[in-house]
Design a protein around this motif. Structure first.
Motif, short mmCIF file in Angstrom:
data_model
loop_
_atom_site.label_atom_id
_atom_site.label_comp_id
_atom_site.label_asym_id
_atom_site.label_seq_id
_atom_site.Cartn_x
_atom_site.Cartn_y
_atom_site.Cartn_z
N ILE B 140 0.84 -1.20 0.00
CA ILE B 140 0.00 0.00 0.00
C ILE B 140 0.87 1.24 0.00
O ILE B 140 0.61 2.20 -0.73
CB ILE B 140 -0.96 -0.04 1.20
CG1 ILE B 140 -2.01 -1.10 0.91
CG2 ILE B 140 -1.57 1.32 1.46
CD1 ILE B 140 -3.18 -1.09 1.77
N ALA B 141 1.94 1.22 0.78
CA ALA B 141 2.80 2.40 0.87
C ALA B 141 3.41 2.74 -0.48
O ALA B 141 3.59 3.90 -0.81
CB ALA B 141 3.89 2.17 1.90
N PHE B 142 3.74 1.73 -1.29
CA PHE B 142 4.40 1.98 -2.56
C PHE B 142 3.42 2.08 -3.73
O PHE B 142 3.83 2.13 -4.89
CB PHE B 142 5.45 0.91 -2.85
CG PHE B 142 6.69 1.07 -2.01
CD1 PHE B 142 7.51 2.16 -2.20
CD2 PHE B 142 7.00 0.16 -1.04
CE1 PHE B 142 8.64 2.34 -1.43
CE2 PHE B 142 8.13 0.33 -0.26
CZ PHE B 142 8.95 1.42 -0.45
N GLY B 143 2.14 2.07 -3.45
CA GLY B 143 1.16 2.26 -4.52
C GLY B 143 1.01 1.08 -5.44
O GLY B 143 0.66 1.24 -6.60
N VAL B 144 1.29 -0.13 -4.94
CA VAL B 144 1.17 -1.33 -5.76
C VAL B 144 -0.31 -1.66 -5.96
O VAL B 144 -1.10 -1.56 -5.03
CB VAL B 144 1.90 -2.51 -5.08
CG1 VAL B 144 1.66 -3.81 -5.81
CG2 VAL B 144 3.38 -2.21 -4.99
N LEU B 149 -0.79 -6.62 -5.57
CA LEU B 149 -1.45 -6.18 -4.34
C LEU B 149 -2.27 -7.32 -3.75
O LEU B 149 -2.24 -7.59 -2.55
CB LEU B 149 -2.36 -4.98 -4.64
CG LEU B 149 -3.11 -4.38 -3.46
CD1 LEU B 149 -2.16 -3.66 -2.53
CD2 LEU B 149 -4.19 -3.42 -3.92
#
Lengths: 164, 319
Positions: B140-144, B149
């Protein structure tokens, strides 16, 4: 989709139950300068110096996923740059759009990389193409174009064929 | 087809157009075929990177069938443009449903075939298991988004959670896995292919009849026949072709679940026939940021497996 609500008062009255608005009213009463609800999408205009705090509050409220950071150039309007953030909540299945309006002279806004590391590439992209600086970014370098490139090509006053 | 759909949906949202049901269902069918196409390429090239060359030949055989279907529909094998703002460019060619039906009938067996080659293969498993692990919080932090995901244990799929183009009428499961490694992404994508086949089958079985374009003469090109016989249709045709159509001022963000994750189009209109700003949020661009975290402490050889597992498309990154 519902009726469009086009100013801050109407949005605050119409969406009083919205958790994002409730949280922001409690934590940053002065940060939201305008608001809009149109096409089923909520937009909040945030004072540029408050953006990092607002993002942190939203993250705690359940808006856990940063989708996108980009910019719109409203040249020749002023403030010229509209830095736009799209934030998603997996839990609420809702999306919120934040906008920070930045003036044209030495445009800069606080980086939100400390809140969401995923903002890293997006902020570099905005710096590269629009020349908006992000304060506190860990490595604000060009990402699409070569380091020695002249100018920021998605600005509306950039010549179509580049500088020669 | 996914890019095509996403942009059309965004502009249609600004125009507040109602799209006929048949057009929506055809869009779903073609999007799932695109997903199958993308996953077939991913599987072939990913396995080839690991050293299992055979699978590549098999998946490209099936991919060819999908490209032939695309060619029949849109005239192009790749970079197809078939969806239009307001519906579809043309109705589907005759006999197309039979072609699609015979393809998706055999595909599950072909997927079994790939699994026979890979899933129990000890070399393949050793190269994939416990490699490139990504925790749910990091994802989530890296926008996957998309399959990586879901392989990290987040149950999120835009087709189910924020449905568009009548996906809410289709029954399918969203495969997830909690391991977060390259193997989990492999398992999730293979199960997704089986779900896509189910969606295609439902689309074929329930395909509604009716118009394929919205009733909006100022946006949608008129039929050729009407254009030759009716004055208004001729005028609209001339205006749309020479000036384009005007879109009311405003901004929208439309996201769809592309084969690699969330694809979003942010479209800003100033009320003219040309958009003021269009921004594309591409899944690979964000997912690439997680590469470093996934590779720390591993061998260089594992980087190949990790890059393959995020199904990277460099056209989305170096735009």
């Amino acid at each position: 989709m519902g009726e469009a609500l086009l100013n801050k008062e109407a949005v605050y009255a119409g969406l009083a139950q919205n958790v994002a608005i409730q949280a922001l009213c409690a934590a940053h009463p002065d940060a939201v300068t305008n608001a809009k609800f149109d096409h089923g999408e909520l937009t909040l205009v945030i004072a540029p110096d408050a953006i990092r705090g607002v993002c942190r509050t939203l993250q705690r409220t359940g808006y856990n996923f940063l989708e996108d950071v980009t910019c719109v150039d409203w040249y020749p309007g002023e403030p010229r740059f509209q830095v736009t953030y799209h934030i998603l909540s997996h839990q609420l299945k809702e999306r919120i759009r934040l906008q920070a309006m930045v003036a044209s002279i030495d445009p800069s806004v606080d980086s939100i990389v400390p809140v969401w590391p995923s903002a890293n590439f997006y902020e570099r992209e905005v710096w590269d193409l629009f020349g908006v600086r992000f304060n506190g970014h860990p490595g604000l370098r060009r990402i699409m174009l070569p380091e020695e490139w002249d100018g920021h090509p998605l600005r509306k006053d950039y010549p179509v064929e580049g500088y020669r | 087809m996914t890019n095509n759909l996403c942009y059309c949906l965004a502009v249609e949202k600004l125009l507040q157009l109602e799209i006929p049901e048949r057009a929506q269902w055809v869009r779903v069918l073609l999007n799932e075929l695109t997903r199958l196409n993308s996953h077939l390429i991913w599987l072939g090239t990913h396995a080839m990177d690991i050293g299992a060359l055979t699978v590549f030949l098999y998946t490209f055989r099936e991919r060819e069938d999908i490209l032939r279907i695309f060619e029949q529909i849109s005239g192009q094998r790749m970079m197809t443009s078939y969806f239009r703002v307001g519906g579809l460019a043309l109705d589907l060619p005759l006999g197309l449903f039979d072609t699609v039906q015979s393809f998706i009938k055999v595909l599950p067996e072909k997927i079994d075939e790939y699994e026979n080659l890979l899933t129990g293969n000890p070399i393949f498993m050793n190269r994939l298991k416990n490699v490139g692990t990504l925790s749910a919080a990091d994802a989530i932090a890296f926008g996957v988004t998309g399959p990586p995901l879901r392989a990290s244990g987040i149950d999120w799929d835009l087709r189910r959670d924020m449905p568009y183009s009548s996906y809410e009428k289709f029954k399918f499961e969203v495969p997830i896995s909690s391991d977060g490694d390259v193997w989990a992404r492999y398992v999730v994508r293979l199960r997704e292919m089986r779900e896509s086949v189910k969606i295609c089958q439902q689309a074929l079985d329930g395909m509604p009849e009716g118009p394929i374009k919205a009733d909006a003469p100022h946006v949608v090109l008129p039929d050729r026949e009407k254009m030759k016989t009716q004055m208004e249709a001729l005028i609209y045709h001339f205006k749309i072709v020479t000036e384009g159509f005007q879109v009311p001022a405003g901004e929208v963000y439309q996201a769809v679940e592309s084969p690699r994750g969330e694809m979003g189009y942010y479209v800003v209109s100033d009320g003219t026939a040309k958009p003021w700003r269009v921004h594309m949020r591409n899944p690979s661009f964000a997912t690439l940021q997680a590469l470093e975290t996934m590779c720390v402490g591993r061998l260089i050889a594992d980087v190949v497996a990790v890059i393959g597992s995020i199904d990277i498309v460099l056209g989305e990154i170096d735009r």
